[in-house]
Design an enzyme around this catalytic site. Structure first.
Site, PDB file in Angstrom:
ATOM      1  N   GLY A  16      12.202  -8.590   2.597  1.00 31.88           N
ATOM      2  CA  GLY A  16      13.066  -7.649   1.950  1.00 31.88           C
ATOM      3  C   GLY A  16      14.001  -7.583   0.643  1.00 31.88           C
ATOM      4  N   ASN A  18      13.256  -7.490  -2.511  1.00 31.15           N
ATOM      5  CA  ASN A  18      13.744  -5.990  -3.087  1.00 31.15           C
ATOM      6  C   ASN A  18      14.444  -5.481  -2.745  1.00 31.15           C
ATOM      7  OD1 ASN A  18      11.549  -6.135  -6.069  1.00 31.15           O
ATOM      8  ND2 ASN A  18      10.348  -6.977  -4.358  1.00 31.15           N
ATOM      9  N   MET A  94       2.662  -3.794   3.199  1.00 29.73           N
ATOM     10  CA  MET A  94       1.346  -4.144   2.776  1.00 29.73           C
ATOM     11  C   MET A  94       1.128  -3.390   3.235  1.00 29.73           C
ATOM     12  SD  MET A  94       2.342  -6.257   1.100  1.00 29.73           S
ATOM     13  CE  MET A  94       1.358  -7.658   0.299  1.00 29.73           C
ATOM     14  N   ARG A  95       0.880  -1.979   3.678  1.00 28.93           N
ATOM     15  CA  ARG A  95      -0.485  -1.011   4.012  1.00 28.93           C
ATOM     16  C   ARG A  95      -0.668  -0.074   3.368  1.00 28.93           C
ATOM     17  NH1 ARG A  95      -1.139  -0.782   9.504  1.00 28.93           N
ATOM     18  NH2 ARG A  95      -1.889   1.962   9.555  1.00 28.93           N
ATOM     19  N   ASN A 111       5.780   2.056  -6.063  1.00 29.26           N
ATOM     20  CA  ASN A 111       4.827   0.713  -5.389  1.00 29.26           C
ATOM     21  C   ASN A 111       5.174  -0.017  -6.278  1.00 29.26           C
ATOM     22  OD1 ASN A 111       3.257  -0.833  -3.323  1.00 29.26           O
ATOM     23  ND2 ASN A 111       2.207  -1.034  -4.891  1.00 29.26           N
ATOM     24  N   HIS A 113       4.013  -3.997  -7.691  1.00 30.71           N
ATOM     25  CA  HIS A 113       2.801  -5.013  -7.329  1.00 30.71           C
ATOM     26  C   HIS A 113       3.157  -5.999  -8.127  1.00 30.71           C
ATOM     27  CE1 HIS A 113      -1.312  -5.628  -5.823  1.00 30.71           C
ATOM     28  NE2 HIS A 113      -1.351  -5.983  -7.549  1.00 30.71           N
ATOM     29  N   SER A 140       4.632  -4.804 -11.785  1.00 31.32           N
ATOM     30  CA  SER A 140       4.520  -3.396 -12.366  1.00 31.32           C
ATOM     31  C   SER A 140       4.922  -2.457 -11.470  1.00 31.32           C
ATOM     32  CB  SER A 140       2.795  -2.743 -12.596  1.00 31.32           C
ATOM     33  OG  SER A 140       2.356  -4.173 -13.064  1.00 31.32           O
ATOM     34  N   LEU A 148      -6.314   1.559  -4.264  1.00 33.64           N
ATOM     35  CA  LEU A 148      -4.734   1.125  -4.195  1.00 33.64           C
ATOM     36  C   LEU A 148      -4.816   0.583  -5.761  1.00 33.64           C
ATOM     37  CD1 LEU A 148      -4.231  -0.698  -2.391  1.00 33.64           C
ATOM     38  CD2 LEU A 148      -6.111  -2.833  -2.422  1.00 33.64           C
ATOM     39  N   ASP A 149      -3.153   0.129  -5.621  1.00 29.92           N
ATOM     40  CA  ASP A 149      -2.355  -0.076  -7.034  1.00 29.92           C
ATOM     41  C   ASP A 149      -3.474   0.156  -8.218  1.00 29.92           C
ATOM     42  OD1 ASP A 149      -1.373  -2.108  -4.779  1.00 29.92           O
ATOM     43  OD2 ASP A 149      -2.537  -3.492  -5.552  1.00 29.92           O
TER      44      ASP A 149
HETATM   45  C1  GAR Z   1       6.927  -8.601  -3.360  1.00 31.16           C
HETATM   46  O1  GAR Z   1       6.486 -10.197  -4.215  1.00 31.16           O
HETATM   47  C2  GAR Z   1       6.297  -7.579  -3.766  1.00 31.16           C
HETATM   48  O2  GAR Z   1       5.395  -7.444  -5.318  1.00 31.16           O
HETATM   49  C3  GAR Z   1       4.745  -7.917  -2.639  1.00 31.16           C
HETATM   50  O3  GAR Z   1       5.878  -8.312  -2.169  1.00 31.16           O
HETATM   51  C4  GAR Z   1       6.649  -8.792  -2.085  1.00 31.16           C
HETATM   52  C5  GAR Z   1       7.390  -7.832  -1.206  1.00 31.16           C
HETATM   53  O4  GAR Z   1       9.433  -8.877  -1.163  1.00 31.16           O
HETATM   54  N1  GAR Z   1       3.956  -6.389  -2.999  1.00 31.16           N
HETATM   55  C6  GAR Z   1       3.090  -6.086  -2.900  1.00 31.16           C
HETATM   56  O5  GAR Z   1       2.121  -7.367  -2.854  1.00 31.16           O
HETATM   57  C7  GAR Z   1       2.208  -5.146  -2.306  1.00 31.16           C
HETATM   58  N2  GAR Z   1       0.894  -5.066  -2.795  1.00 31.16           N
HETATM   59  P1  GAR Z   1       9.877  -8.209  -0.381  1.00 31.16           P
HETATM   60  O6  GAR Z   1      10.042  -8.583   1.023  1.00 31.16           O
HETATM   61  O7  GAR Z   1      10.874 -10.416  -0.565  1.00 31.16           O
HETATM   62  O8  GAR Z   1      10.809  -7.290  -1.475  1.00 31.16           O
END
Ligand code: GAR
Length: 214
Positions: A16, A18, A94-95, A111, A113, A140, A148-149
């Site tokens: 969490g 972000n 992550m789904r 999203n 990534h 990004s 996906l992505d």
């Molecule tokens: C982040 O690094 C985000 O870019 C990545 O998960 C992490 C979440 O961190 N997202 C992915 O890999 C999506 N495919 P957080 O829970 O500390 O925000």
């Protein structure tokens, strides 16, 4: 005329950080938005505790018990819609989302990534950067489409890959840049400057050939 703050719903499976960055920017007044709910697929997601502490509705919907991905996604987005979000932010959710729930929200589902898309969709992006010998890494923010992505990228941030980097040091160095990227992208969106039309990102109604750099 002042606009109402952008209503954000954040989807997060993990730590969490972000989400914390978004909340800090809202609290500082630099982002004209409010997080109206946080949804997680995992009860132990750190994002849930962060939402709790911030007095934001923290909702856990576990996929266990749903017959299919689509059933889960329909239930999740029915709940999300109750909060009337202007923007839904996948911040470490992550789904893979079903085409049906994505297709009806093309303008308001983004999203973050951890790669310079279109490079390295999917998992283990930091290690894949090292394995490929890249000299640059990044993150990004893109509109979500069923693949996906693969949705159009709104903005990216870049960091150099250093000779001694491991996937852990790369991830750690990228994270603060990710936070700025996500907040800056949502800020642009909150100013109603970003749109998604015909598979392209529009900023101020102009189709973008390359992503913004933040
Ligand atoms: C982040 O690094 C985000 O870019 C990545 O998960 C992490 C979440 O961190 N997202 C992915 O890999 C999506 N495919 P957080 O829970 O500390 O925000």
């Amino acid at each position: 005329m002042t606009r109402a703050p952008l209503r954000l719903v954040v989807l997060a499976s993990g730590r969490g950080s972000n989400l914390s960055a978004i909340l800090a920017a809202c609290a500082a007044g630099s982002l004209a938005a409010e997080v109206v709910a946080v949804f997680s697929d995992k009860a132990k997601a750190g994002a849930q505790a962060i939402a709790h502490d911030a007095n934001i509705p923290a909702c856990i919907l576990s996929p266990a018990g749903f017959a299919s991905r689509l059933d889960y996604d329909r239930a999740l987005f029915d709940e999300v819609d109750r909060y009337r979000p202007d923007l839904i932010v996948c911040a470490g959710f992550m789904r893979v989302l079903s085409a049906e729930v994505v297709a009806s929200r093309t303008q308001k589902l983004i999203n973050i990534h951890p790669s310079l898309l279109p490079k390295y969709a999917g998992l283990h992006t930091h290690q894949r950067v090292l394995d490929s010998g890249d000299t640059e890494h990044g993150a990004s923010v893109h509109f979500v489409i069923p693949a996906l992505d693969a949705g159009p990228v709104i903005a990216q941030t870049r960091i150099p890959v250093l000779p001694a980097d491991t996937s852990e040091t790369l991830a750690a160095r990228l994270l603060p840049a990710e936070h700025r990227l996500l907040v800056d992208t949502i800020t642009l969106y909150a100013a109603r400057r970003v749109e998604h039309e015909h598979g392209q990102v529009l900023i101020d109604r102009i189709a973008q050939k390359v992503p913004q750099t933040f």
